[in-house]
Scaffold this motif. Structure first.
Motif, mmCIF file in Angstrom:
data_model
loop_
_atom_site.group_PDB
_atom_site.id
_atom_site.type_symbol
_atom_site.label_atom_id
_atom_site.label_comp_id
_atom_site.label_asym_id
_atom_site.label_seq_id
_atom_site.Cartn_x
_atom_site.Cartn_y
_atom_site.Cartn_z
ATOM 1 N N ILE A 112 14.500 -2.177 76.580
ATOM 2 C CA ILE A 112 13.665 -3.252 77.126
ATOM 3 C C ILE A 112 13.366 -2.939 78.567
ATOM 4 O O ILE A 112 14.280 -2.688 79.346
ATOM 5 C CB ILE A 112 14.380 -4.625 77.104
ATOM 6 N N GLY A 113 12.116 -2.960 78.935
ATOM 7 C CA GLY A 113 11.765 -2.818 80.342
ATOM 8 C C GLY A 113 10.675 -1.792 80.572
ATOM 9 O O GLY A 113 9.991 -1.373 79.639
ATOM 10 N N TRP A 114 10.554 -1.412 81.827
ATOM 11 C CA TRP A 114 9.473 -0.516 82.240
ATOM 12 C C TRP A 114 9.930 0.926 82.167
ATOM 13 O O TRP A 114 10.981 1.284 82.688
ATOM 14 C CB TRP A 114 9.039 -0.848 83.672
ATOM 15 N N ASN A 115 9.103 1.758 81.530
ATOM 16 C CA ASN A 115 9.410 3.175 81.449
ATOM 17 C C ASN A 115 8.093 3.948 81.597
ATOM 18 O O ASN A 115 7.012 3.391 81.391
ATOM 19 C CB ASN A 115 10.082 3.489 80.107
ATOM 20 N N THR A 116 8.215 5.221 81.939
ATOM 21 C CA THR A 116 6.993 6.011 82.147
ATOM 22 C C THR A 116 6.527 6.667 80.855
ATOM 23 O O THR A 116 7.331 6.955 79.970
ATOM 24 C CB THR A 116 7.231 7.116 83.198
ATOM 25 N N PHE A 165 3.864 3.615 84.483
ATOM 26 C CA PHE A 165 4.871 2.724 83.903
ATOM 27 C C PHE A 165 4.229 1.709 82.955
ATOM 28 O O PHE A 165 3.213 1.095 83.284
ATOM 29 C CB PHE A 165 5.590 1.944 85.014
ATOM 30 N N TYR A 223 5.450 -1.379 79.686
ATOM 31 C CA TYR A 223 6.564 -2.249 79.298
ATOM 32 C C TYR A 223 6.912 -2.117 77.811
ATOM 33 O O TYR A 223 6.052 -2.309 76.946
ATOM 34 C CB TYR A 223 6.211 -3.697 79.626
ATOM 35 N N TYR A 266 13.920 7.867 76.447
ATOM 36 C CA TYR A 266 15.008 6.908 76.634
ATOM 37 C C TYR A 266 16.200 7.491 75.886
ATOM 38 O O TYR A 266 16.401 7.239 74.707
ATOM 39 C CB TYR A 266 14.607 5.536 76.072
ATOM 40 N N SER A 279 1.788 -4.886 80.298
ATOM 41 C CA SER A 279 2.053 -3.722 81.144
ATOM 42 C C SER A 279 1.200 -3.689 82.401
ATOM 43 O O SER A 279 0.786 -2.623 82.864
ATOM 44 C CB SER A 279 1.853 -2.431 80.340
#
Lengths: 252, 196
Positions: free
Chosen positions: B114-118, B135, B137, B156, B179
């Motif tokens: 869960i969250g922001w990733n590139t 980035f 979401y 991840y 996002s």
């Protein structure tokens, strides 16, 4: 690169933002929607809206406000404050909130977490835990820290996770409002207890405080703060640039 | 007109809100005839794969969707349903993308992701004017492996497909509607005339 999150928290009473806000370019600082949009522009990663209305009328206003927020912002947001039933949570999620945050109601009735999980999934449930240290034990409190429950923080956190919470928002009532830093050691210990993300809240006074709780010292996944952002003491873009310099992964 | 497929899963509203912000007209529907007549179709999705496929089958959308010729975008679970198979509830999916969907392995990372990733290795029209390593979401516990249909990847613990494309079908594992400006850009690209 998975980012640590920065989350401004807005208190809402009768549909208006209550804390004084120091955004020079805002026309109406009391308008939560305008404030939320401003925070989006400043690269806040998520927003939390806490309804502190005491009246039924105020609560109704909050649901329609959530609808308006959902239409206007393009990042996830959580709503909380006085959610005591599946119906309360459902109304807010249907209005467009991504997550609901439950606190007192969960301590009284942990089944509420399970019911919400079944209906909406873990990802939409944040359980907020307030606690203070009494004779060496972290005791869970309600009603802004004034009522101390029988529950102990770490066992409650584990139970909350078992019940299906997606996230824990832990506020140390000993640190809240002091601006002397977060309860870092407690967050670090929570990391050993639960696998779900933990949001740190209570005590932010400086960029260093936020860096500490997000780094090895606290290991929190996200940092929440209210007044330092609202009063413009720390601007989110400045904060994030500093965190990046310290090798803390942030979305910029 | 953009059709958002309603098949009984949660939070369809945020996709509609995002389209409205882009000035696009949309309709939320489960009716095949309406879906077939839309210029764009979005398959959103929050929930579990097994139940979602059951719902699609019940309204015969499992036959309608693969036959669509206009641009189709699956979001999150919607993208996974366009894949071949999901480990979640051991579900046969729609099979447009040949990828298999698996649960994130236990390797010390918190699940769900869960969250922001590139996202990186961006390819094709969906990512026009989107910078590498932007980035976005994410909220998911299952991921699609990478293959030749992958048009964006993320990491991840392991590398996985953040986005897929096969002919007129697109998928985003992340939520473009949540996002920020990047997400809006991606949705804008999906709506643009030269998407396929």
């Amino acid at each position: 690169m998975y980012a640590k999150r920065i989350i401004p928290c807005l208190d809402i009473k009768d549909g208006k933002t209550v804390k004084g806000v120091n955004f020079t370019n805002l026309q109406n600082v009391g308008d939560p929607v305008e404030l939320a949009r401003q925070y989006c522009k400043e690269m806040a990663d998520e927003l939390v809206f806490l309804d502190i209305s005491a009246t039924q009328e105020g609560r109704k206003t909050f649901v329609s406000l959530v609808e308006k927020i959902a239409k206007n912002i393009n990042i996830p947001f959580t709503v909380g404050g006085g959610i005591s039933s599946v119906e309360d949570a459902s109304a807010l999620l249907k209005a467009g909130a991504d997550k609901v945050s439950i606190n007192s109601a969960a301590t009284k009735n942990p089944k509420l977490i399970e019911e919400l999980k079944e209906l909406f999934g873990s990802q939409s449930i944040t359980v907020a835990i307030d606690a203070k240290e009494i004779n060496g034990t972290w005791r869970v409190t309600t009603h802004g820290g004034t009522q101390i429950t029988e529950r102990e923080l770490f066992s409650w956190a584990a139970e909350v996770e078992r019940c299906g919470a997606g996230e824990i928002l832990f506020t140390s009532m000993d640190h809240d409002g002091t601006k002397r830093g977060y309860a870092c050691s407690v967050y670090k210990k929570l990391l050993e207890i639960v696998k779900i993300p933990v949001i740190a809240s209570g005590g932010a006074g400086s960029i260093t405080d936020i860096a500490d709780v997000l780094s090895e010292k606290g290991c929190a996944d996200a940092a929440l703060a209210a007044s330092i952002f609202h009063y413009g003491e720390i601007r989110i873009p400045d904060l994030k640039r500093e965190l990046k310099k310290m090798n803390i992964p942030v979305r910029l | 007109m953009i059709g958002i497929i309603d098949y009984g899963t949660g939070n369809i509203k945020s996709v509609g809100n995002a389209l409205a912000r882009l000035g696009a007209e949309y309709i939320v529907t489960s009716q095949a005839s309406i879906i077939e007549g839309c210029d764009r179709v979005i398959l959103p999705g929050v929930g579990s794969a097994g139940m979602a496929m059951e719902n699609l089958k019940r309204s015969r959308l499992d036959k309608i969707i693969p036959a669509l010729t206009q641009p189709v975008l699956g979001i999150c679970l919607g993208m996974q349903l366009l894949c071949a198979h999901s480990e979640e509830d051991d579900t046969e999916c729609l099979g447009i993308f040949k990828n298999r969907v698996q649960k994130f392995p236990e390797i010390g990372k918190k699940i769900p992701h869960i969250g922001w990733n590139t996202i990186g290795s961006l390819k094709g029209s969906l990512y026009t004017n989107v910078k590498q390593e932007s980035f976005v979401y994410f909220v998911h516990s299952y991921f699609a492996e990478t293959n030749q249909m992958t048009i964006a990847t993320s990491e991840y613990g392991i590398r996985f497909s953040a986005s897929l494309n096969e002919k007129n079908f697109f998928g985003c594992q992340f939520h473009p509607e949540k996002s920020g400006d990047i997400g809006e850009k991606i949705l804008h690209n999906f709506l643009s005339n030269n998407i396929i």
